[in-house]
Design a protein around this motif. Structure first.
Motif, short mmCIF file in Angstrom:
data_model
loop_
_atom_site.label_atom_id
_atom_site.label_comp_id
_atom_site.label_asym_id
_atom_site.label_seq_id
_atom_site.Cartn_x
_atom_site.Cartn_y
_atom_site.Cartn_z
N THR A 148 -0.08 4.11 5.80
CA THR A 148 0.19 3.84 4.39
C THR A 148 -0.55 4.87 3.54
O THR A 148 -1.29 5.70 4.07
N ASN A 149 -0.40 4.78 2.25
CA ASN A 149 -1.14 5.67 1.35
C ASN A 149 -2.63 5.40 1.39
O ASN A 149 -3.42 6.25 0.99
N GLU A 162 0.81 -1.22 0.00
CA GLU A 162 0.00 0.00 0.00
C GLU A 162 0.84 1.27 0.00
O GLU A 162 0.30 2.37 -0.04
N GLY A 163 2.15 1.14 0.08
CA GLY A 163 3.01 2.32 0.10
C GLY A 163 3.15 2.85 1.53
O GLY A 163 2.34 3.63 1.99
#
Length: 160
Positions: A63-64, A25-26
């Protein structure tokens, strides 16, 4: 000393089944083996307290896509305290606030979770969140629903 013991016994590590999803998810921030402080004043069936303070280990992932926080007392057994997408509806009795000192999840009125409950409960994730991390998250405040089982779980009361 407590932080060293959490790392030594792996209490507060992000569970292995969540790590690949978080990484995909970054990751904006990932903190493991964090001190998580529970504060409870009130009454629920099976427990009454006038100022319970308890320490746990935990992980916090930003996360993003979401904010994810786990709490654990045993190695490899982290339960989710928050798993909230940034774009989810921001409503419910749990209010979350991100700041330079970490994340605070607070239920100011436990009767909003269950009418048989009363009082106040909070979980504080002690993490140093740099300013650049806080500027990358879409919001610094959250609100979400939890089931009554959540309250029992963080208080360590088994419910069948």
């Amino acid at each position: 000393m407590a932080g060293l013991l959490r790392k030594l016994f792996r209490i507060g590590r992000l569970p292995d089944d969540l790590r690949p999803r978080v990484e995909s998810e970054g990751v904006i921030y990932l903190g493991e083996y964090l001190a998580v402080v529970l504060r409870f004043t009130g009454q629920i069936p099976g427990r009454k307290s006038v100022g319970l303070v308890r320490g746990y280990g935990g992980s916090l992932a930003l996360t993003n896509k979401r904010v994810l926080g786990t709490v654990s007392v045993l190695p490899g057994a982290g339960g989710r305290a928050v798993d909230q997408p940034w774009n989810a509806a921001q409503s419910g009795p749990v209010a979350g606030t991100l700041s330079e000192s970490g994340l605070v999840l607070e239920v100011a009125d436990l009767s909003q979770v269950d009418p048989t409950f009363s009082g106040h409960l909070s979980l504080t994730y002690k993490a140093d969140l740099p300013a650049d991390v806080l500027t990358r998250v879409p919001t610094r405040t959250l609100a979400f629903e939890v089931p009554p089982k959540f309250v029992y779980s963080v208080l360590g009361i088994p419910r069948g």
